[in-house]
Design a protein around this motif. Structure first.
Motif, PDB file in Angstrom:
ATOM      1  N   GLN B 148      28.875 -24.838  10.186  1.00 13.67           N
ATOM      2  CA  GLN B 148      28.534 -26.187   9.732  1.00 13.67           C
ATOM      3  C   GLN B 148      29.584 -27.175  10.270  1.00 13.67           C
ATOM      4  OE1 GLN B 148      28.630 -28.972   7.798  1.00 13.67           O
ATOM      5  NE2 GLN B 148      26.399 -29.154   7.793  1.00 13.67           N
ATOM      6  N   SER B 170      27.718 -29.286  17.268  1.00 13.99           N
ATOM      7  CA  SER B 170      27.120 -28.351  16.322  1.00 13.99           C
ATOM      8  C   SER B 170      26.798 -27.058  17.054  1.00 13.99           C
ATOM      9  CB  SER B 170      25.850 -28.965  15.730  1.00 13.99           C
ATOM     10  OG  SER B 170      25.138 -27.986  15.029  1.00 13.99           O
ATOM     11  N   LEU B 172      24.983 -24.636  16.133  1.00  6.47           N
ATOM     12  CA  LEU B 172      23.589 -24.207  15.988  1.00  6.47           C
ATOM     13  C   LEU B 172      22.606 -25.303  16.372  1.00  6.47           C
ATOM     14  CD1 LEU B 172      23.918 -22.324  12.573  1.00  6.47           C
ATOM     15  CD2 LEU B 172      23.927 -21.351  14.863  1.00  6.47           C
ATOM     16  N   GLY B 173      23.104 -26.436  16.791  1.00  6.44           N
ATOM     17  CA  GLY B 173      22.231 -27.562  17.131  1.00  6.44           C
ATOM     18  C   GLY B 173      22.077 -27.711  18.637  1.00  6.44           C
ATOM     19  N   LEU B 257      19.914 -17.940  11.109  1.00  8.51           N
ATOM     20  CA  LEU B 257      20.878 -18.845  11.737  1.00  8.51           C
ATOM     21  C   LEU B 257      20.211 -20.065  12.366  1.00  8.51           C
ATOM     22  CD1 LEU B 257      23.293 -16.316  13.454  1.00  8.51           C
ATOM     23  CD2 LEU B 257      23.993 -18.079  11.846  1.00  8.51           C
ATOM     24  N   THR B 258      19.166 -19.832  13.123  1.00 10.12           N
ATOM     25  CA  THR B 258      18.594 -20.946  13.909  1.00 10.12           C
ATOM     26  C   THR B 258      17.084 -21.133  13.731  1.00 10.12           C
ATOM     27  OG1 THR B 258      18.120 -19.520  15.793  1.00 10.12           O
ATOM     28  CG2 THR B 258      20.290 -20.555  15.744  1.00 10.12           C
ATOM     29  N   GLY B 259      16.407 -20.140  13.190  1.00 12.08           N
ATOM     30  CA  GLY B 259      14.939 -20.223  13.104  1.00 12.08           C
ATOM     31  C   GLY B 259      14.295 -20.250  14.480  1.00 12.08           C
ATOM     32  N   PRO B 262      17.621 -24.568  18.557  1.00 12.66           N
ATOM     33  CA  PRO B 262      16.872 -25.819  18.661  1.00 12.66           C
ATOM     34  C   PRO B 262      15.782 -25.719  19.737  1.00 12.66           C
ATOM     35  CG  PRO B 262      19.045 -26.024  19.638  1.00 12.66           C
ATOM     36  CD  PRO B 262      18.997 -24.681  18.994  1.00 12.66           C
ATOM     37  N   GLY B 263      14.657 -26.327  19.462  1.00 14.52           N
ATOM     38  CA  GLY B 263      13.487 -26.127  20.326  1.00 14.52           C
ATOM     39  C   GLY B 263      13.140 -24.658  20.324  1.00 14.52           C
ATOM     40  N   ASN B 264      13.159 -24.077  21.518  1.00 14.56           N
ATOM     41  CA  ASN B 264      12.898 -22.643  21.620  1.00 14.56           C
ATOM     42  C   ASN B 264      14.118 -21.892  22.144  1.00 14.56           C
ATOM     43  OD1 ASN B 264      10.347 -22.974  20.774  1.00 14.56           O
ATOM     44  ND2 ASN B 264       9.376 -22.782  22.774  1.00 14.56           N
ATOM     45  N   GLU B 265      15.264 -22.512  22.065  1.00 22.34           N
ATOM     46  CA  GLU B 265      16.461 -21.993  22.731  1.00 22.34           C
ATOM     47  C   GLU B 265      16.829 -20.574  22.293  1.00 22.34           C
ATOM     48  OE1 GLU B 265      20.651 -23.925  23.028  1.00 22.34           O
ATOM     49  OE2 GLU B 265      19.151 -25.392  23.610  1.00 22.34           O
ATOM     50  N   LEU B 267      14.628 -18.570  20.537  1.00 23.46           N
ATOM     51  CA  LEU B 267      13.400 -17.902  20.088  1.00 23.46           C
ATOM     52  C   LEU B 267      13.282 -16.557  20.828  1.00 23.46           C
ATOM     53  CD1 LEU B 267      10.955 -18.431  18.207  1.00 23.46           C
ATOM     54  CD2 LEU B 267       9.695 -19.106  20.220  1.00 23.46           C
TER      55      LEU B 267
END
Lengths: 440, 314
Positions: B148, B170, B172-173, B257-259, B262-265, B267
């Motif tokens: 965070q 960030s 995770l961002g 952590l990221t779902g 960001p975007g599909n980074e 995935l």
């Protein structure tokens, strides 16, 4: 005498047996794990006392709610007798036979959908939309709105600084352009020795968060899901110039005015950011509002409630939330479940529902002259419910939702491509889904 | 007469004994093995064949009323021509390659350092293996806080070391850090596992080999390259195989952590597959996706196991 004694004993035995049978009936109600669910547990104690039916609850946290409950429905599970499912599930649940159709039950028990707020009937109960086929009773009205730090807005030094910068008074924003100004104004500002930020908006990637947030803005910029004259025709509506401007605007809010590290935030994170005094304004569903009123940091008059602002052309819409309560078709206790719905629809129950934190959809409750002043957020809730729009409720809503999640997050948060490309891509994804469904 | 086998044989009920008497050893062996084979067929082989069948249809498990159509190779061609699939494969490859590289290097180094007698050795080993005892869900949530930007220790550490303001980036961002952030967490959690396997390998090397090398005046460096590494290599390769298979299936920790963002980074294919199968309910499509992944993993694992056997034979 003996006969009388026997008859008496028999009557007592019969009554005991009925009571025991009622006691044995146990209904399981499935919903999301959140504050309103706790209120429903409290409310349902009246039903237990009245009917002798025991209520059991299965609450799942929001991020896993759809996964867990749709798995349950799709596998024909008998866990839930009653389901308070999300509004987007209605199409799939109706077409796939997960929910019991309630028209006959409503007719037989004098329950009329005219008694409920029209938007909630369309949003939570009808499938196909705008047809008198009811699969649930509107249970919990919800809509995306905004909360703002009224105490900060009223501080003379902050008001003066705002007026100096923007040449107008610091008031709750009536348009999205004003909202962005306020977000920028508060971003990085020192208040009470702490750095605060402008806004908290939805950016969550995994379930539905960023779609709910983006749509909440896009509607007021002219976005339409389809051609009103020709269903499923999306070109020029989903990616209209207004929609593109709306998506660019949402990205600009993300770029200018959110706290660092908020790239995957939804309802819970928004609540935390607002309650901890991190942000001046917060986008969130109305269900969060009762919690703010009693919070030691932001309650007691420190919070103001705001209807979603208007877009550049004066259009003003808001994203619908909320759910209806349905009887699960696989339940073996459908009669008892219907009994619960009949009880829940009673005006006095709905009135109590509102008083303990449930957002009733019954017109008798929300149109009561005393309603608007019953809570600080009551009028905002009413005004917001009058301008709602909802995401697709098609049986394939999950595929449609995953496509929008991917496209919006990729553009807004990751910063890839343009707004037009994101919306064009979304049309391509949605077209594929509708082609697979045989609707195109 | 008091042989336990005789006692056991006499304990066999007479009717059963009579029936078995006429059977060959092979038939009896089959009788014993049959339940296992049946279970294997029921739990592994049948679902695999069924999945292959479904992969050629448009079947959706959540829509039992819809007519199931035979779509031929359409699902496969859609997956293989979808740019997003290849992007997800790239993310998975990035995750696999870097986690395994870091875990092998750090795990082997730790094992080599710990494979000495010193005070507190046992305590240190226990402390090092703690992360792998945690649940991935706990680790995911825990590291979300560490990353965070405003309250997380990671950003503050970066600020202290590099002078970059903590809240200016960030992990995770957006900004390209998310892929590395998940690699760091997985490395933190699973390096101890690789270390333990390497430790077992190092401890299996007999001391007399080193003693002979000392007599021959081989340097420590030469001992490492000619004794330690070759003899520990099969263990190291086994660790790589385990971690490779596990990380190809990585889902829980990265989701938390990221779902996938960001975007599909971030995935990964396993997250994408789960979404296709159990969120979108495109069962036919997801089946084809699963078969493609299965063939990929199976093919790579087969080649790798052959290489492992060759190393062992050396």
């Amino acid at each position: 005498m003996k006969i009388a004694q026997l008859a008496g004993s028999a009557a007592i035995a019969l009554l005991s047996a009925n009571a025991a049978q009622a006691q044995q009936t146990e209904l399981t109600l499935c919903w999301a794990a959140w504050d309103p669910a706790n209120a429903l547990v409290e409310l349902s104690k009246d039903f237990e006392a009245e009917s002798g039916i025991k209520m059991k609850f299965e609450f799942v946290p929001w991020p896993n709610f759809a996964d867990r409950m749709l798995n349950e429905l799709n596998s024909g599970g008998k866990l839930c007798d009653l389901m308070i499912g999300d509004s987007q599930w209605i199409g799939g649940s109706a077409e796939n036979g997960h929910y019991v159709k309630l028209n006959d039950f409503f007719d037989a028990n004098g329950i009329t959908m005219d008694a409920f707020v029209p938007a909630t009937v369309t949003g939570y109960s009808e499938w196909p939309k705008n047809s008198p086929n009811y699969w649930s009773l509107p249970a919990f009205g919800d809509v995306v709105g905004w909360t703002y730090r009224k105490d900060w807005f009223e501080r003379p030094e902050i008001q003066a600084a705002f007026k100096e910068k923007y040449g107008r008074d610091l008031t709750p924003p009536a348009t999205f352009a004003e909202l962005k100004d306020i977000g920028e104004f508060f971003q990085g500002r020192e208040i009470d020795g702490k750095t605060v930020y402008g806004l908290s908006i939805y950016t969550e990637r995994g379930s539905e968060g960023i779609t709910m947030g983006v749509m909440d803005v896009l509607y007021s910029f002219g976005f339409l899901y389809e051609n009103p004259e020709k269903p499923y025709e999306m070109e020029g509506f989903v990616n209209s110039p207004g929609a593109v401007a709306g998506l660019e605007f949402y990205k600009s809010l993300y770029d200018c005015c959110v706290a660092p590290g908020t790239s995957n935030t939804y309802m819970g994170e928004g609540i935390d950011a607002y309650k901890s005094g991190q942000v001046a304004m917060q986008m969130n569903f109305a269900f969060t509002w009762p919690g703010f009123e009693v919070d030691p940091n932001v309650g007691g008059g420190k919070t103001g409630y705001l209807v979603n602002p208007a877009g550049p052309d004066g259009q003003q819409f808001a994203q619908l939330g909320g759910q209806g309560i349905s009887v699960v078709a696989y339940s073996e206790k459908q009669d008892a479940a219907l009994e619960y719905i009949k009880w829940f629809a009673k005006p006095e129950v709905q009135s109590k529902w509102w008083s303990i934190g449930g957002f009733s959809c019954l017109r008798a409750v929300v149109e009561d002259p005393a309603f608007a002043t019953s809570q600080p957020y009551a009028q905002t809730f009413l005004d917001s419910m009058a301008i709602v729009k909802d995401f697709w409720a098609e049986p394939s809503y999950a595929s449609l939702l995953q496509a929008s999640q991917k496209r919006f997050h990729d553009y807004v948060v990751a910063g890839n491509g343009t707004a037009k490309e994101a919306l064009d891509g979304m049309i391509a994804d949605w077209t594929e889904v509708f082609e697979d469904d045989g609707k195109l | 007469m008091h042989n336990p086998i005789d006692i056991a044989a006499r304990a066999t009920p007479r009717p059963v004994a009579r029936r078995l008497r006429g059977l060959s050893d092979r038939a009896i062996a089959w009788i014993f093995v049959a339940p296992t084979i049946f279970l294997l067929l029921a739990i592994n082989i049948f679902p695999l064949i069924w999945t292959i069948r479904l992969s050629f249809t448009n079947y959706a498990a959540n829509r039992p009323n819809r007519e199931v159509e035979w779509v031929g190779l359409r699902n496969y061609s859609r997956i293989l021509t979808d740019a997003d699939t290849w992007a997800n494969m790239q993310s998975t490859a990035h995750f696999l390659i870097w986690t395994i590289t870091f875990q092998v290097v750090i795990g082997f180094t730790l094992a080599w350092l710990i494979n000495r007698k010193f005070k507190g050795n046992d305590l240190l080993t226990t402390l090092i293996v703690l992360p792998m005892m945690l649940s991935p869900a706990v680790v995911g949530n825990f590291w979300t806080f560490l990353y965070q930007p405003q309250i997380g220790l990671v950003n503050y550490a970066v600020e202290a070391v590099a002078g970059i303001p903590a809240s200016s980036f960030s992990m995770l961002g957006p900004g390209g850090w998310a892929r590395w952030a998940i690699v760091i967490v997985d490395t933190w959690m699973w390096t101890p596992f690789v270390m333990l396997i390497c430790l077992a390998g190092l401890r299996s090397i007999p001391d007399y080999i080193y003693e002979a090398a000392e007599v021959d005046r081989a340097s420590k460096w030469r001992q490492f390259w000619t004794i330690t590494l070759p003899m520990a290599l099969p263990f190291l390769m086994l660790a790589v195989l385990f971690r490779g298979i596990e990380n190809f299936k990585m889902f829980d920790m990265v989701t938390l952590l990221t779902g996938g963002g960001p975007g599909n980074e971030t995935l990964l294919t396993s997250i994408d597959l789960k979404r296709e199968a159990f969120e979108k309910w495109r069962t036919g499509y997801a089946s084809a996706y699963a078969i493609i992944l299965f063939v990929t993993v199976f093919g790579l694992a087969s080649i790798y196991v052959k290489a492992l056997n060759k190393v062992k034979e050396r």
